[in-house]
Design a protein around this motif. Structure first.
Motif, PDB file in Angstrom:
ATOM      1  N   TYR A  35      44.473  28.462 116.724  1.00 27.39           N
ATOM      2  CA  TYR A  35      44.629  29.390 115.528  1.00 27.39           C
ATOM      3  C   TYR A  35      45.473  28.312 114.309  1.00 27.39           C
ATOM      4  CZ  TYR A  35      43.495  33.106 118.540  1.00 27.39           C
ATOM      5  OH  TYR A  35      43.061  33.799 119.491  1.00 27.39           O
ATOM      6  N   GLN A  37      47.735  29.062 111.093  1.00 25.67           N
ATOM      7  CA  GLN A  37      48.617  30.055 110.292  1.00 25.67           C
ATOM      8  C   GLN A  37      49.259  29.607 109.147  1.00 25.67           C
ATOM      9  OE1 GLN A  37      52.145  31.071 112.718  1.00 25.67           O
ATOM     10  NE2 GLN A  37      52.339  33.173 111.509  1.00 25.67           N
ATOM     11  N   LEU A  43      47.177  34.365 110.338  1.00 26.86           N
ATOM     12  CA  LEU A  43      46.380  33.732 111.472  1.00 26.86           C
ATOM     13  C   LEU A  43      45.033  33.755 111.625  1.00 26.86           C
ATOM     14  CD1 LEU A  43      49.183  35.196 113.796  1.00 26.86           C
ATOM     15  CD2 LEU A  43      48.521  32.791 113.963  1.00 26.86           C
ATOM     16  N   PHE A  45      41.427  32.513 113.472  1.00 28.03           N
ATOM     17  CA  PHE A  45      40.784  31.838 114.757  1.00 28.03           C
ATOM     18  C   PHE A  45      40.154  30.665 114.433  1.00 28.03           C
ATOM     19  CE2 PHE A  45      39.133  31.717 118.858  1.00 28.03           C
ATOM     20  CZ  PHE A  45      37.781  31.377 118.648  1.00 28.03           C
ATOM     21  N   LEU A  88      50.664  25.745 110.062  1.00 26.44           N
ATOM     22  CA  LEU A  88      51.156  25.728 111.658  1.00 26.44           C
ATOM     23  C   LEU A  88      49.858  26.228 112.223  1.00 26.44           C
ATOM     24  CD1 LEU A  88      53.589  25.860 113.478  1.00 26.44           C
ATOM     25  CD2 LEU A  88      53.324  28.299 113.140  1.00 26.44           C
ATOM     26  N   LEU A  90      48.507  26.732 116.133  1.00 32.07           N
ATOM     27  CA  LEU A  90      48.670  27.233 117.151  1.00 32.07           C
ATOM     28  C   LEU A  90      47.717  27.264 118.331  1.00 32.07           C
ATOM     29  CD1 LEU A  90      50.605  30.459 116.028  1.00 32.07           C
ATOM     30  CD2 LEU A  90      51.889  28.669 116.894  1.00 32.07           C
ATOM     31  N   PHE A 106      50.977  31.347 124.059  1.00 31.90           N
ATOM     32  CA  PHE A 106      50.861  30.444 122.917  1.00 31.90           C
ATOM     33  C   PHE A 106      52.098  29.280 123.243  1.00 31.90           C
ATOM     34  CE2 PHE A 106      48.402  32.247 119.618  1.00 31.90           C
ATOM     35  CZ  PHE A 106      48.007  33.648 120.106  1.00 31.90           C
ATOM     36  N   GLN A 108      54.226  26.363 120.850  1.00 37.06           N
ATOM     37  CA  GLN A 108      55.242  26.366 119.620  1.00 37.06           C
ATOM     38  C   GLN A 108      54.556  25.828 118.287  1.00 37.06           C
ATOM     39  OE1 GLN A 108      59.184  24.813 121.805  1.00 37.06           O
ATOM     40  NE2 GLN A 108      59.736  26.633 120.386  1.00 37.06           N
ATOM     41  N   GLY A 109      53.422  25.459 118.588  1.00 39.09           N
ATOM     42  CA  GLY A 109      52.684  25.133 117.285  1.00 39.09           C
ATOM     43  C   GLY A 109      52.882  23.546 117.056  1.00 39.09           C
ATOM     44  N   THR A 110      51.968  23.184 115.955  1.00 42.16           N
ATOM     45  CA  THR A 110      52.261  22.112 115.302  1.00 42.16           C
ATOM     46  C   THR A 110      52.169  22.187 113.736  1.00 42.16           C
ATOM     47  OG1 THR A 110      51.181  20.574 117.113  1.00 42.16           O
ATOM     48  CG2 THR A 110      51.342  19.704 114.798  1.00 42.16           C
ATOM     49  N   ARG A 111      53.416  21.863 113.149  1.00 41.94           N
ATOM     50  CA  ARG A 111      53.370  21.877 111.724  1.00 41.94           C
ATOM     51  C   ARG A 111      52.972  20.773 110.911  1.00 41.94           C
ATOM     52  NH1 ARG A 111      54.138  25.898 108.585  1.00 41.94           N
ATOM     53  NH2 ARG A 111      56.047  26.818 109.482  1.00 41.94           N
TER      54      ARG A 111
END
Lengths: 115, 116
Positions: A35, A37, A43, A45, A88, A90, A106, A108-111
């Motif tokens: 995803y 964000q 958010l 898909f 971000l 996810l 999930f 913690q994501g990549t910024r």
């Protein structure tokens, strides 16, 4: 049991470059979804993989691609980066696609910041 | 196509009080799942509660409960005895029942502040 691991956590890229993000799902999980964000679009898909096959794809340009390996780890790639790709990203892992008790966990994501 | 709408961008609640977050959705499907996810400043999405559309009984998880109104396509989240740790962005999400997919459709989120 380790959770969903996304690497790197932060990334700064220049317009026109390409980037690869990685996601390691929870052990035993074979379904991975991605995803994007952003403050403006929320958010959204991107795509979903199961058993190394893309099962579903969101409405994103072809610059966004992904793949899944035999160990269920997944990567997503964005080519020719644009400023609007700053977001971000996810990753979510599940045991399998669909199903009554299939919960998405999930990372913690990549910024990603594109300058 | 399915859509999820959260009309409250921000909400505030006093510690120990109760707050309700609203969510409406649109779908032509008869079976589906609905979720509430919490995203704290750490950015990790955490599942709070889920509801299967074929179940008439509202789901509850400790201090969290939902009011699921299928005919009205409404799915609100009630947080009782609010705690400081409840402060986060809350997202309502929809998932189709069939099609063997985990694709989630999210609302725009509600930022919940908890005042001590």
């Amino acid at each position: 049991k380790a959770g969903v691991t996304q690497t790197p956590r932060y990334l700064i890229k220049t317009r026109g470059q390409q980037v690869t993000l990685s996601c390691s799902p929870i052990s035993g999980h074979r379904s991975v979804s991605w995803y994007q964000q952003t403050p403006g679009q929320g958010l959204q898909f991107l795509f979903e993989y199961f058993s190394e096959t893309q099962r579903n794809k969101g409405n994103f340009p072809g610059r966004f691609s992904g793949r899944q390996f035999s160990n269920s780890r997944s990567e997503m790639n964005v080519s020719t980066l644009e400023l609007g790709d700053s977001a971000l990203y996810l990753c979510a892992s599940s045991l399998e696609p669909g199903g009554i008790n299939t919960e998405a966990f999930f990372g913690q994501g990549t910024r990603l910041t594109v300058v | 196509a399915q859509t999820v709408t959260q009309s409250q961008p921000e909400m505030s609640v006093q510690e120990a009080e109760t707050v309700t977050l609203s969510c409406t959705y649109d779908t032509s499907e008869s079976d589906y799942y609905l979720f509430w996810y919490k995203q704290p400043p750490s950015r990790q999405m955490i599942l709070v509660i889920r509801q299967e559309a074929y179940k008439q009984q509202n789901a509850t998880e400790n201090r969290f409960s939902v009011n699921f109104q299928k005919a009205a396509k409404s799915f609100s989240l009630k947080i009782s005895d609010s705690q400081l740790g409840d402060a986060a962005m809350y997202f309502c999400a929809y998932r189709s029942f069939g099609g063997a997919t985990n694709k989630l459709i999210f609302g725009t989120g509600t930022l919940l502040a908890v005042q001590p």
